[in-house]
Design an enzyme around this catalytic site. Structure first.
Site, PDB file in Angstrom:
ATOM      1  N   GLU A  39       0.804  -1.219   0.000  1.00 16.90           N
ATOM      2  CA  GLU A  39       0.000   0.000   0.000  1.00 16.90           C
ATOM      3  C   GLU A  39       0.839   1.273   0.000  1.00 16.90           C
ATOM      4  O   GLU A  39       1.813   1.392   0.755  1.00 16.90           O
ATOM      5  CB  GLU A  39      -0.913   0.004   1.224  1.00 16.90           C
ATOM      6  CG  GLU A  39      -1.904   1.153   1.240  1.00 16.90           C
ATOM      7  CD  GLU A  39      -3.052   0.880   2.186  1.00 16.90           C
ATOM      8  OE1 GLU A  39      -4.089   0.381   1.711  1.00 16.90           O
ATOM      9  OE2 GLU A  39      -2.900   1.134   3.396  1.00 16.90           O
ATOM     10  N   LYS A  41       0.676   4.664   1.222  1.00 13.68           N
ATOM     11  CA  LYS A  41      -0.075   5.344   2.283  1.00 13.68           C
ATOM     12  C   LYS A  41       0.841   6.369   2.949  1.00 13.68           C
ATOM     13  O   LYS A  41       1.758   6.017   3.671  1.00 13.68           O
ATOM     14  CB  LYS A  41      -0.550   4.305   3.305  1.00 13.68           C
ATOM     15  CG  LYS A  41      -1.265   4.866   4.511  1.00 13.68           C
ATOM     16  CD  LYS A  41      -1.644   3.722   5.448  1.00 13.68           C
ATOM     17  CE  LYS A  41      -2.336   4.200   6.695  1.00 13.68           C
ATOM     18  NZ  LYS A  41      -2.683   3.076   7.599  1.00 13.68           N
ATOM     19  N   LYS A 102      -8.346   2.799  -2.809  1.00 15.51           N
ATOM     20  CA  LYS A 102      -8.590   2.716  -1.366  1.00 15.51           C
ATOM     21  C   LYS A 102      -9.148   4.050  -0.875  1.00 15.51           C
ATOM     22  O   LYS A 102      -8.443   5.051  -0.795  1.00 15.51           O
ATOM     23  CB  LYS A 102      -7.274   2.382  -0.651  1.00 15.51           C
ATOM     24  CG  LYS A 102      -7.411   2.156   0.852  1.00 15.51           C
ATOM     25  CD  LYS A 102      -7.712   0.716   1.159  1.00 15.51           C
ATOM     26  CE  LYS A 102      -7.729   0.484   2.671  1.00 15.51           C
ATOM     27  NZ  LYS A 102      -6.382   0.478   3.260  1.00 15.51           N
ATOM     28  N   GLU A 151     -14.969  -5.123   2.565  1.00 18.50           N
ATOM     29  CA  GLU A 151     -14.281  -5.162   3.857  1.00 18.50           C
ATOM     30  C   GLU A 151     -15.278  -5.267   5.010  1.00 18.50           C
ATOM     31  O   GLU A 151     -16.223  -4.478   5.114  1.00 18.50           O
ATOM     32  CB  GLU A 151     -13.443  -3.896   4.030  1.00 18.50           C
ATOM     33  CG  GLU A 151     -12.763  -3.798   5.389  1.00 18.50           C
ATOM     34  CD  GLU A 151     -11.997  -2.501   5.538  1.00 18.50           C
ATOM     35  OE1 GLU A 151     -11.011  -2.325   4.810  1.00 18.50           O
ATOM     36  OE2 GLU A 151     -12.403  -1.654   6.364  1.00 18.50           O
ATOM     37  N   ASN A 171     -10.695  -6.489   8.079  1.00 18.46           N
ATOM     38  CA  ASN A 171      -9.853  -5.430   8.618  1.00 18.46           C
ATOM     39  C   ASN A 171      -9.554  -5.727  10.086  1.00 18.46           C
ATOM     40  O   ASN A 171     -10.470  -5.894  10.895  1.00 18.46           O
ATOM     41  CB  ASN A 171     -10.557  -4.074   8.486  1.00 18.46           C
ATOM     42  CG  ASN A 171      -9.606  -2.914   8.680  1.00 18.46           C
ATOM     43  OD1 ASN A 171      -8.514  -3.074   9.234  1.00 18.46           O
ATOM     44  ND2 ASN A 171     -10.006  -1.737   8.226  1.00 18.46           N
ATOM     45  N   GLU A 201      -6.244  -7.437   6.377  1.00 19.99           N
ATOM     46  CA  GLU A 201      -5.831  -6.039   6.243  1.00 19.99           C
ATOM     47  C   GLU A 201      -5.392  -5.455   7.583  1.00 19.99           C
ATOM     48  O   GLU A 201      -6.076  -5.631   8.586  1.00 19.99           O
ATOM     49  CB  GLU A 201      -6.988  -5.191   5.716  1.00 19.99           C
ATOM     50  CG  GLU A 201      -7.668  -5.712   4.463  1.00 19.99           C
ATOM     51  CD  GLU A 201      -8.928  -4.936   4.170  1.00 19.99           C
ATOM     52  OE1 GLU A 201      -8.948  -3.714   4.422  1.00 19.99           O
ATOM     53  OE2 GLU A 201      -9.898  -5.545   3.710  1.00 19.99           O
ATOM     54  N   SER A 202      -4.286  -4.770   7.570  1.00 21.95           N
ATOM     55  CA  SER A 202      -3.784  -3.969   8.703  1.00 21.95           C
ATOM     56  C   SER A 202      -3.112  -4.810   9.785  1.00 21.95           C
ATOM     57  O   SER A 202      -3.510  -5.941  10.056  1.00 21.95           O
ATOM     58  CB  SER A 202      -4.910  -3.147   9.352  1.00 21.95           C
ATOM     59  OG  SER A 202      -5.534  -2.309   8.416  1.00 21.95           O
TER      60      SER A 202
END
Length: 244
Positions: A39, A41, A102, A151, A171, A201-202
């Site tokens: 990503e 970001k 995103k 998500e 997530n 995710e994350s």
């Protein structure tokens, strides 16, 4: 051909490029040995600027060159320091991998923006929308040639899975408190459809976590800050993959 006819012909070519099949996020994850969605970001609401000076014309291409299966690009301006043009810049730099748009998509206008800037897929967040509104956006995204990563982050949102998105994301970060716990992926994974292409995710910062998530059936792993906070995100990605 007069100038008006020439302009209209050019517009038809531009629209045809928009409609052409884009690289598939789902297929990329199924075929990848690592499944890493790297990503781009620059900022987060909880931590502020990560690297304000990083360029979308450089980092996504470096991710591609160093083994990413796909690219995620934050386009939200106010909270994440993103912009739609970042996807355009990444494409112009040579990125051919699937690109995830995103953002916090709540209206179909944003789907047109995603298609126009060259995204392959869009993120739709269950926590943001009623199920029927999200269904309408999913159908419109498919109409525009975009895949959907749906998500969820709680048991209450599992009912959204009946919409049958292209990719299912879990997530690990609570969107209200921003507390992150990778155990969330393990807890919800077995509740997803058996044939789901699952993305965690994350909060993924260790190669060991990737191996554990793969054993739980995950094919994709969205990672941003782990790479972006280092001096060379692409090189960090390469080293991360080598450790997997």
């Amino acid at each position: 051909m007069d100038i008006l006819q020439e302009i209209v012909a050019t517009k038809r070519e531009e629209l045809e490029r928009m409609r052409r099949k884009k690289p598939s996020l789902r297929e990329a994850l199924l075929q990848s040995e690592t499944g890493i969605i790297a990503e781009f970001k620059r900022r987060s609401p909880s931590k502020g600027w990560i690297k304000e000076e990083w360029l979308a014309s450089e980092i996504p291409l470096s991710y591609q060159q160093n083994g990413a299966a796909a690219i995620s690009i934050l386009t939200d301006k106010q909270y994440f320091g993103g912009h739609d043009r970042f996807i355009v810049e990444a494409r112009q730099s040579g990125v051919t991998l699937p690109v995830l748009y995103k953002n916090f998509v709540i209206d179909e206008l944003q789907l047109y923006e995603a298609a126009l800037c060259g995204a392959s897929a869009v993120l739709l967040i269950a926590a943001c929308l009623p199920k029927e509104k999200l269904r309408a956006l999913l159908l419109k995204a498919h109409e525009l040639g975009l895949e959907v990563l749906l998500e969820i982050h709680s048991e209450e949102e599992l009912e959204y899975c009946e919409l049958e998105p292209d990719v299912y994301g879990i997530n690990n970060r609570h969107l209200g408190s921003f507390v992150t716990d990778v155990k969330n992926s393990f807890r919800l994974a077995e509740r997803l459809p058996k044939d789901a292409v699952k993305v965690s995710e994350s909060g993924i910062s260790r190669p060991e976590t990737i191996r554990e998530l793969r054993q739980a059936g995950f094919r994709g792993f969205l990672i941003g800050e782990t790479f972006m906070k280092t001096p060379d995100p692409g090189k960090t990605l390469k080293q991360f993959i080598e450790q997997i």
